[in-house]
Design a protein around this motif. Structure first.
Motif, PDB file in Angstrom:
ATOM      1  N   TYR A 228       0.849  -1.196   0.000  1.00 20.74           N
ATOM      2  CA  TYR A 228       0.000   0.000   0.000  1.00 20.74           C
ATOM      3  C   TYR A 228       0.884   1.246   0.000  1.00 20.74           C
ATOM      4  CZ  TYR A 228      -3.325  -3.537   1.411  1.00 20.74           C
ATOM      5  OH  TYR A 228      -4.088  -4.681   1.465  1.00 20.74           O
ATOM      6  N   PRO A 229       0.483   2.276  -0.754  1.00 22.35           N
ATOM      7  CA  PRO A 229       1.320   3.486  -0.838  1.00 22.35           C
ATOM      8  C   PRO A 229       1.398   4.217   0.494  1.00 22.35           C
ATOM      9  CG  PRO A 229      -0.790   3.853  -1.914  1.00 22.35           C
ATOM     10  CD  PRO A 229      -0.751   2.405  -1.523  1.00 22.35           C
ATOM     11  N   VAL A 230       2.580   4.744   0.775  1.00 21.51           N
ATOM     12  CA  VAL A 230       2.819   5.475   2.020  1.00 21.51           C
ATOM     13  C   VAL A 230       3.400   6.843   1.677  1.00 21.51           C
ATOM     14  CG1 VAL A 230       5.106   4.461   2.367  1.00 21.51           C
ATOM     15  CG2 VAL A 230       3.879   5.371   4.318  1.00 21.51           C
ATOM     16  N   VAL A 231       3.016   7.847   2.453  1.00 23.46           N
ATOM     17  CA  VAL A 231       3.564   9.193   2.296  1.00 23.46           C
ATOM     18  C   VAL A 231       3.879   9.761   3.670  1.00 23.46           C
ATOM     19  CG1 VAL A 231       2.353   9.714   0.137  1.00 23.46           C
ATOM     20  CG2 VAL A 231       1.283  10.310   2.314  1.00 23.46           C
ATOM     21  N   ASN A 232       4.829  10.680   3.679  1.00 27.20           N
ATOM     22  CA  ASN A 232       5.088  11.464   4.884  1.00 27.20           C
ATOM     23  C   ASN A 232       4.321  12.764   4.741  1.00 27.20           C
ATOM     24  OD1 ASN A 232       6.866   9.737   6.287  1.00 27.20           O
ATOM     25  ND2 ASN A 232       8.497  10.298   4.887  1.00 27.20           N
ATOM     26  N   GLN A 233       3.769  13.209   5.836  1.00 27.50           N
ATOM     27  CA  GLN A 233       3.035  14.475   5.862  1.00 27.50           C
ATOM     28  C   GLN A 233       3.754  15.372   6.847  1.00 27.50           C
ATOM     29  OE1 GLN A 233      -0.787  12.726   6.877  1.00 27.50           O
ATOM     30  NE2 GLN A 233      -1.416  12.841   4.748  1.00 27.50           N
ATOM     31  N   GLY A 234       4.704  16.114   6.339  1.00 28.70           N
ATOM     32  CA  GLY A 234       5.550  16.912   7.214  1.00 28.70           C
ATOM     33  C   GLY A 234       6.562  16.017   7.897  1.00 28.70           C
TER      34      GLY A 234
END
Length: 168
Positions: free
Chosen positions: A119-125
């Motif tokens: 599953y795609p993961v992103v950092n938010q700040g």
């Protein structure tokens, strides 16, 4: 003549009385009145009718071991949240959001090159990381402690039951 003057005075008073509210400013007179007006207005975005009940999302959170505790703090339709603590210290805020009522929330995952369990993961700040499950559920961790870094967030994201959540 006196009777005409009385009638005209009465008409003038009634006219002023009727026109004054139409010219008044409906702006709140204090920040408290403004907050009251905002909180009583109908919400523009309602939760999608098919959004999952928050309590049902709790079962997909990681299981705790050793000195870790997960304390559920909020459950509402389409959302569940919990605090992750170790030895009484709050490390992170964990959440699952059903984004059915906000599909554009998935846009930030489109350019993701990193995956957790497929599953795609992103950092938010610098303090938050999130995974998108089946273009429907955002699983997010926000660090509350400086020791709980990006690597820790991603390790804990992998501990969510993401595959079972995808079947929901």
């Amino acid at each position: 003549m006196l009777k005409l003057r009385s009638i005209l005075s009465l008409i003038l008073v009634i006219t002023i009385f009727l026109l004054t509210p139409a010219c008044s400013n409906n702006e709140p007179t204090s920040r408290f009145e403004g907050a009251q007006q905002e909180s009583t207005q109908p919400q523009a975005t309602a939760v999608a009718e098919d959004a999952v009940k928050g309590g049902e999302l709790n079962r997909y959170f990681p299981k705790t071991e050793d000195s870790y505790q997960i304390i559920y703090t909020q459950e509402k339709r389409g959302f569940a949240q919990a605090k992750l603590k170790e030895d009484g210290e709050e490390l992170a805020l964990l959440s699952i959001s059903d984004i059915a009522n906000n599909p554009s929330a998935s846009n930030k995952f489109k350019d993701s090159s990193e995956m957790i369990k497929g599953y795609p993961v992103v950092n938010q700040g610098s303090k938050a990381s999130a995974v998108l499950v089946r273009d429907r559920y955002q699983v997010k961790i926000i660090s509350r402690s400086d020791q709980f870094n990006e690597e820790s967030r991603k390790e804990w994201l992998a501990q969510f039951d993401l595959d079972t959540l995808a079947q929901l």
